[in-house]
Design a protein around this motif. Structure first.
Motif, short mmCIF file in Angstrom:
data_model
loop_
_atom_site.label_atom_id
_atom_site.label_comp_id
_atom_site.label_asym_id
_atom_site.label_seq_id
_atom_site.Cartn_x
_atom_site.Cartn_y
_atom_site.Cartn_z
N ASN A 116 0.82 -1.21 0.00
CA ASN A 116 0.00 0.00 0.00
C ASN A 116 0.86 1.25 0.00
O ASN A 116 0.51 2.25 -0.64
CB ASN A 116 -0.93 0.00 1.21
N VAL A 117 1.99 1.20 0.71
CA VAL A 117 2.91 2.34 0.72
C VAL A 117 3.46 2.55 -0.68
O VAL A 117 3.51 3.68 -1.20
CB VAL A 117 4.05 2.11 1.72
N ARG A 118 3.86 1.46 -1.32
CA ARG A 118 4.43 1.54 -2.67
C ARG A 118 3.40 2.06 -3.66
O ARG A 118 3.69 2.93 -4.48
CB ARG A 118 4.94 0.16 -3.07
N GLN A 119 2.18 1.56 -3.56
CA GLN A 119 1.13 1.98 -4.47
C GLN A 119 0.79 3.45 -4.29
O GLN A 119 0.58 4.19 -5.27
CB GLN A 119 -0.13 1.13 -4.25
N LEU A 120 0.77 3.90 -3.04
CA LEU A 120 0.49 5.31 -2.77
C LEU A 120 1.54 6.21 -3.41
O LEU A 120 1.22 7.25 -4.00
CB LEU A 120 0.45 5.55 -1.26
N ALA A 121 2.80 5.80 -3.31
CA ALA A 121 3.89 6.60 -3.88
C ALA A 121 3.76 6.72 -5.39
O ALA A 121 4.07 7.78 -5.96
CB ALA A 121 5.24 5.99 -3.50
#
Length: 250
Positions: A116-121
């Motif tokens: 989710n962190v990667r996708q948000l970035a």
């Protein structure tokens, strides 16, 4: 969704906003991240060397430290982390941890799935840029700490670390530049500056005798900031506390 201080992920919004201004949609997207709050005991590991972490750790309360162990078992503390720090953001891309992260004392974290962190970035490039800035500043701090233990004498190392912690606590709203609670023990301080506890104690007593600091248990009062900064060869540029706040693209 409110981005008030009572939201568990508001420290992440506050920290990333230090690097770049975030609009309402950015803040809402951060606060919408799935997460699990977890109480963490003193000395508990958040990351083990060799782990493949599945979560990024946002520190909500307490202090953590990054460290590596030599073959002899000797420990070198590499950094101190406090409220709002995304402790293992780098592992969202690197995959395998090459160091340990451990709590100094009991605290609390929010565990956010790395996916989710990667996708948000990627979905919100301005947030991704702020995260990138966060990791670059961490690298800058690491370089300064390497210089500190590699090329400064004992008195300079300790004076420098006292200034470093003072400014970072103030930015995190956890203390004042000239008056704060030292989050680490004397033994841990020794591992951060590559000295023995005895040498650290003697050096602190010297700084106190010279009127630069006052101590009461873990309370540090910096009596003369300018002189302590000179003693510590301390120039805060490496903390990037006044970064170029780039305008958002239209």
């Amino acid at each position: 969704m409110s981005d008030g201080d009572d939201h568990p992920l508001s420290p992440m919004v506050r920290k990333l906003s230090l690097w770049l201004p975030l609009d309402a949609d950015d803040r809402t997207a951060i606060l919408a991240l799935p997460h699990v709050r977890r109480e963490i005991a003193a000395n508990q590991y958040l990351v083990w060397d060799g782990d493949r972490p599945s979560n990024a750790c946002l520190l909500l309360r307490g202090f953590a430290f990054r460290h590596k162990l030599a073959g002899s078992g000797a420990r070198q503390i590499l950094s101190i982390h406090m409220k709002g720090d995304l402790i293992d953001l780098q592992n969202s891309l690197l995959g395998v941890a090459d160091h340990n992260v451990q709590m100094f004392a009991a605290g609390e974290v929010a565990l956010i799935p790395i996916e989710n962190v990667r996708q948000l970035a990627f979905d919100r490039p301005h947030i991704g840029m702020a995260m990138w800035y966060e990791t670059l500043v961490e690298g800058s701090i690491f370089r300064e700490w390497v210089l500190n233990v590699g090329r400064r004498d004992a008195r300079t190392r300790i004076a420098h670390l006292l200034c470093d912690v003072a400014l970072r606590l103030e930015v995190a709203d956890l203390g004042r530049q000239t008056h704060y609670e030292m989050p680490i023990t004397q033994e841990q301080l020794a591992d951060a500056v590559a000295l023995t506890s005895v040498h650290v104690n003697r050096t602190l007593m010297g700084l106190e005798a010279d009127g630069l600091i006052k101590r009461d248990k873990r309370t540090i009062v910096i009596s003369d900031w300018d002189k302590l900064a000179v003693e510590g060869d301390f120039q805060p540029r490496y903390l990037h506390l006044d970064p170029p706040r780039q305008a958002r693209s239209a």
